[in-house]
Motif scaffolding. Structure first.
Motif, PDB file in Angstrom:
ATOM      1  N   PRO A   4       0.836  -1.204   0.000  1.00 42.41           N
ATOM      2  CA  PRO A   4       0.000   0.000   0.000  1.00 42.41           C
ATOM      3  C   PRO A   4       0.870   1.254   0.000  1.00 42.41           C
ATOM      4  CG  PRO A   4      -0.742  -1.564   1.665  1.00 42.41           C
ATOM      5  CD  PRO A   4       0.567  -2.070   1.161  1.00 42.41           C
ATOM      6  N   ARG A   5       0.340   2.309  -0.624  1.00 39.12           N
ATOM      7  CA  ARG A   5       1.096   3.564  -0.680  1.00 39.12           C
ATOM      8  C   ARG A   5       0.305   4.686  -0.025  1.00 39.12           C
ATOM      9  NH1 ARG A   5       2.066   6.401  -6.226  1.00 39.12           N
ATOM     10  NH2 ARG A   5       0.107   7.394  -5.601  1.00 39.12           N
ATOM     11  N   ILE A   6       0.982   5.468   0.784  1.00 43.39           N
ATOM     12  CA  ILE A   6       0.349   6.592   1.463  1.00 43.39           C
ATOM     13  C   ILE A   6       0.954   7.907   0.977  1.00 43.39           C
ATOM     14  CG2 ILE A   6      -0.232   5.249   3.508  1.00 43.39           C
ATOM     15  CD1 ILE A   6       2.160   6.505   4.921  1.00 43.39           C
ATOM     16  N   ASP A   7       0.139   8.944   1.013  1.00 45.73           N
ATOM     17  CA  ASP A   7       0.631  10.305   0.810  1.00 45.73           C
ATOM     18  C   ASP A   7       0.893  10.936   2.168  1.00 45.73           C
ATOM     19  OD1 ASP A   7       0.607  10.318  -1.939  1.00 45.73           O
ATOM     20  OD2 ASP A   7      -1.149  11.627  -2.142  1.00 45.73           O
ATOM     21  N   LEU A   8       2.068  11.522   2.327  1.00 48.00           N
ATOM     22  CA  LEU A   8       2.393  12.330   3.500  1.00 48.00           C
ATOM     23  C   LEU A   8       2.281  13.780   3.085  1.00 48.00           C
ATOM     24  CD1 LEU A   8       5.629  10.464   4.683  1.00 48.00           C
ATOM     25  CD2 LEU A   8       3.288  10.116   5.513  1.00 48.00           C
ATOM     26  N   VAL A   9       1.334  14.508   3.666  1.00 42.97           N
ATOM     27  CA  VAL A   9       1.032  15.871   3.247  1.00 42.97           C
ATOM     28  C   VAL A   9       1.650  16.871   4.223  1.00 42.97           C
ATOM     29  CG1 VAL A   9      -0.789  17.569   2.859  1.00 42.97           C
ATOM     30  CG2 VAL A   9      -1.098  15.199   2.085  1.00 42.97           C
ATOM     31  N   ALA A  10       2.346  17.854   3.673  1.00 44.11           N
ATOM     32  CA  ALA A  10       2.894  18.943   4.489  1.00 44.11           C
ATOM     33  C   ALA A  10       2.779  20.238   3.706  1.00 44.11           C
ATOM     34  CB  ALA A  10       4.349  18.667   4.854  1.00 44.11           C
ATOM     35  N   GLY A  11       2.554  21.329   4.430  1.00 45.76           N
ATOM     36  CA  GLY A  11       2.399  22.593   3.731  1.00 45.76           C
ATOM     37  C   GLY A  11       3.208  23.723   4.311  1.00 45.76           C
ATOM     38  N   ALA A  12       3.641  23.573   5.561  1.00 43.46           N
ATOM     39  CA  ALA A  12       4.371  24.647   6.241  1.00 43.46           C
ATOM     40  C   ALA A  12       5.549  24.021   6.984  1.00 43.46           C
ATOM     41  CB  ALA A  12       3.452  25.374   7.222  1.00 43.46           C
ATOM     42  N   ARG A  13       6.531  24.829   7.311  1.00 43.60           N
ATOM     43  CA  ARG A  13       7.739  24.312   7.946  1.00 43.60           C
ATOM     44  C   ARG A  13       7.450  23.426   9.164  1.00 43.60           C
ATOM     45  NH1 ARG A  13      12.673  27.281   6.445  1.00 43.60           N
ATOM     46  NH2 ARG A  13      13.563  26.723   8.448  1.00 43.60           N
ATOM     47  N   PRO A  14       6.562  23.821  10.086  1.00 37.84           N
ATOM     48  CA  PRO A  14       6.310  22.945  11.241  1.00 37.84           C
ATOM     49  C   PRO A  14       5.796  21.567  10.844  1.00 37.84           C
ATOM     50  CG  PRO A  14       5.446  25.147  11.653  1.00 37.84           C
ATOM     51  CD  PRO A  14       5.836  25.107  10.206  1.00 37.84           C
ATOM     52  N   ASN A  15       5.079  21.485   9.715  1.00 34.09           N
ATOM     53  CA  ASN A  15       4.607  20.175   9.252  1.00 34.09           C
ATOM     54  C   ASN A  15       5.760  19.234   8.957  1.00 34.09           C
ATOM     55  OD1 ASN A  15       1.788  21.318   7.183  1.00 34.09           O
ATOM     56  ND2 ASN A  15       2.005  21.142   9.382  1.00 34.09           N
ATOM     57  N   PHE A  16       6.817  19.758   8.363  1.00 35.40           N
ATOM     58  CA  PHE A  16       7.939  18.906   7.987  1.00 35.40           C
ATOM     59  C   PHE A  16       8.673  18.373   9.213  1.00 35.40           C
ATOM     60  CE2 PHE A  16       7.144  21.024   3.976  1.00 35.40           C
ATOM     61  CZ  PHE A  16       7.262  19.978   3.082  1.00 35.40           C
ATOM     62  N   MET A  17       8.685  19.144  10.306  1.00 36.65           N
ATOM     63  CA  MET A  17       9.263  18.641  11.546  1.00 36.65           C
ATOM     64  C   MET A  17       8.496  17.422  12.049  1.00 36.65           C
ATOM     65  SD  MET A  17      10.487  21.541  10.904  1.00 36.65           S
ATOM     66  CE  MET A  17      10.915  23.220  11.316  1.00 36.65           C
ATOM     67  N   LYS A  18       7.179  17.396  11.792  1.00 33.40           N
ATOM     68  CA  LYS A  18       6.351  16.276  12.233  1.00 33.40           C
ATOM     69  C   LYS A  18       6.394  15.113  11.249  1.00 33.40           C
ATOM     70  CE  LYS A  18       3.428  19.713  14.454  1.00 33.40           C
ATOM     71  NZ  LYS A  18       2.199  20.505  14.369  1.00 33.40           N
ATOM     72  N   ILE A  19       6.564  15.429   9.971  1.00 34.10           N
ATOM     73  CA  ILE A  19       6.650  14.393   8.941  1.00 34.10           C
ATOM     74  C   ILE A  19       7.977  13.641   9.013  1.00 34.10           C
ATOM     75  CG2 ILE A  19       6.949  14.094   6.439  1.00 34.10           C
ATOM     76  CD1 ILE A  19       4.049  14.289   7.130  1.00 34.10           C
ATOM     77  N   ALA A  20       9.064  14.346   9.361  1.00 35.06           N
ATOM     78  CA  ALA A  20      10.406  13.753   9.320  1.00 35.06           C
ATOM     79  C   ALA A  20      10.498  12.437  10.103  1.00 35.06           C
ATOM     80  CB  ALA A  20      11.443  14.761   9.811  1.00 35.06           C
ATOM     81  N   PRO A  21      10.009  12.361  11.347  1.00 31.61           N
ATOM     82  CA  PRO A  21      10.092  11.078  12.058  1.00 31.61           C
ATOM     83  C   PRO A  21       9.265   9.980  11.396  1.00 31.61           C
ATOM     84  CG  PRO A  21       9.654  12.883  13.585  1.00 31.61           C
ATOM     85  CD  PRO A  21       9.453  13.425  12.207  1.00 31.61           C
ATOM     86  N   ILE A  22       8.148  10.353  10.769  1.00 31.40           N
ATOM     87  CA  ILE A  22       7.322   9.350  10.095  1.00 31.40           C
ATOM     88  C   ILE A  22       8.067   8.784   8.891  1.00 31.40           C
ATOM     89  CG2 ILE A  22       5.117   8.917   8.934  1.00 31.40           C
ATOM     90  CD1 ILE A  22       3.928  11.212  10.604  1.00 31.40           C
ATOM     91  N   VAL A  23       8.774   9.647   8.163  1.00 29.96           N
ATOM     92  CA  VAL A  23       9.586   9.176   7.040  1.00 29.96           C
ATOM     93  C   VAL A  23      10.643   8.191   7.526  1.00 29.96           C
ATOM     94  CG1 VAL A  23      11.319   9.892   5.336  1.00 29.96           C
ATOM     95  CG2 VAL A  23       9.194  11.188   5.574  1.00 29.96           C
ATOM     96  N   ARG A  24      11.317   8.526   8.613  1.00 30.22           N
ATOM     97  CA  ARG A  24      12.349   7.619   9.137  1.00 30.22           C
ATOM     98  C   ARG A  24      11.735   6.285   9.557  1.00 30.22           C
ATOM     99  NH1 ARG A  24      14.378  12.631  11.208  1.00 30.22           N
ATOM    100  NH2 ARG A  24      13.292  12.374  13.206  1.00 30.22           N
ATOM    101  N   ALA A  25      10.561   6.337  10.178  1.00 28.49           N
ATOM    102  CA  ALA A  25       9.905   5.099  10.624  1.00 28.49           C
ATOM    103  C   ALA A  25       9.431   4.258   9.438  1.00 28.49           C
ATOM    104  CB  ALA A  25       8.729   5.436  11.541  1.00 28.49           C
TER     105      ALA A  25
END
Length: 368
Positions: A4-25
């Motif tokens: 399965p494939r998911i989209d990780l959505v981010a739009g502002a700098r604080p979003n990327f701080m929250k997305i980064a750990p999910i990418v690593r996981a």
């Protein structure tokens, strides 16, 4: 059969701080494919390869290029662009984080296309409907399929709003994951090139200030009231102030002088700013993210707002909710400066493993 494939959505700098750990996981787990979608809600020339390298994530797979505008204009542009992407190349699920316009816009698009939505940082409530973020949180949670909460209040709000308990997951906080990861990385780095390092070299003890909420900075009365507390504090403890562009423009427009002991500097990159605030005697802020990050690292925080959607930072952490009345702000800041701030503790599950828990749930649910 493809994973399965998911989209990780981010739009502002604080979003990327929250997305980064999910990418690593996701990389560590390996059961899901993923696509990083940058809506372009905040266009920042500093959001280049170095920014993503700092966070340990690749540059986005898709840039929607929505840009600025009013809330309605921006939300509409994001929705239109993301709908076209999903119709052209449909994901199996969409993961949104936080409470920005991109979170709201992409959730609505996905739900109308019958794509399941996972909301990371679900259930937070300030009770203040004058905050655009509060509206975004409420609408996103109204249509999400999976809810990943950061603190008990989030679970309580969601259950009271009628959400199925089996879809509410107390996973901890990806913001804690990120700040712990980045702080550890910072320990072995040469920081001499950071603008904030020069400030630290000049001041053995200091505080840090950030202001960007419209209620604080968009009226002369509100900004002047804060200045009446910040200037006296700075005479005891110098303050470093990375200034949001709108805040700087309003300081100039209203003719407000913060004096020589509050050093205005440009907005900082993540690591440069972390290098600054992690060693501060006190952080004065109206930022939701900083309330949490200071709690993670045990730094005294005085929040210049009347309410918070992150009550665990007050109940358990190092955060004090001051409001904007000068006497109260000065009282709490002085306590921190004199070493009398409450000690606080890091909440349960804010242990650096929230993203792993999120990926475990998503992999299980999407496999089913």
């Amino acid at each position: 059969m493809n994973a399965p494939r998911i989209d990780l959505v981010a739009g502002a700098r604080p979003n990327f701080m929250k997305i980064a750990p999910i990418v690593r996981a996701l990389r560590e787990d390996g059961r899901l494919r993923w696509r990083l979608v940058h809506t372009g809600q905040h266009y920042d020339r500093d959001m280049n390869d170095v920014f993503f390298e700092e966070l340990g994530i690749p540059t986005p797979d898709v840039r929607l290029g929505a840009g600025g505008g009013s809330h309605a204009t921006q939300t509409a542009k994001i929705m239109t662009a993301y709908e076209e992407l999903c119709q052209r190349d449909r994901p199996d699920a969409v993961v949104v984080v936080g409470d920005v316009n991109s979170t709201l816009a992409c959730s609505i698009v996905a739900k109308k296309l019958c794509i399941p939505v996972a909301h990371v940082e679900a259930g937070l409530r300030s009770g203040d409907m004058s905050m655009p973020e509060e509206i975004n949180r409420l609408v996103t949670d109204a249509i999400s399929d999976w809810f990943f909460v950061t603190e008990p209040s989030g679970t309580q709000h969601l259950l009271r709003e009628g959400k199925d308990a089996s879809r509410v997951h107390d996973v901890g906080h990806v913001m804690a994951d990120n700040v712990l990861f980045q702080a550890h990385k910072l320990e072995g780095m040469d920081t001499s090139s950071y603008e904030t390092d020069a400030f630290k070299q000049r001041h053995a003890r200091y505080g840090v200030l950030t202001l960007h909420r419209p209620s604080n900075v968009d009226s002369q009365e509100g900004l002047q009231r804060l200045a009446e507390s910040l200037v006296p504090i700075s005479k005891t403890l110098p303050l470093a102030f990375p200034v949001h562009p709108r805040t700087r423009a309003n300081l100039e427009r209203f003719g407000i002088d913060l004096g020589p002991s509050i050093e205005l500097m440009p907005p900082q990159a993540y690591m440069s700013f972390l290098h600054l605030w992690k060693d501060a005697a006190v952080v004065l802020t109206d930022s939701g993210g900083l309330q949490e990050e200071t709690t993670v690292l045990g730094v005294p925080c005085v929040t210049l707002r009347e309410n918070t959607e992150r009550p665990i930072t007050v109940d358990e952490g190092t955060n004090e909710l001051a409001g904007t009345e000068p006497r109260r702000v000065i009282q709490l800041a002085t306590a921190a400066i004199e070493g009398r701030a409450k000690r606080g503790r890091r909440p349960a599950l804010w242990d650096g493993n929230a993203a792993r828990r999120i990926v475990e749930v998503l992999a299980r649910e999407l496999a089913a």
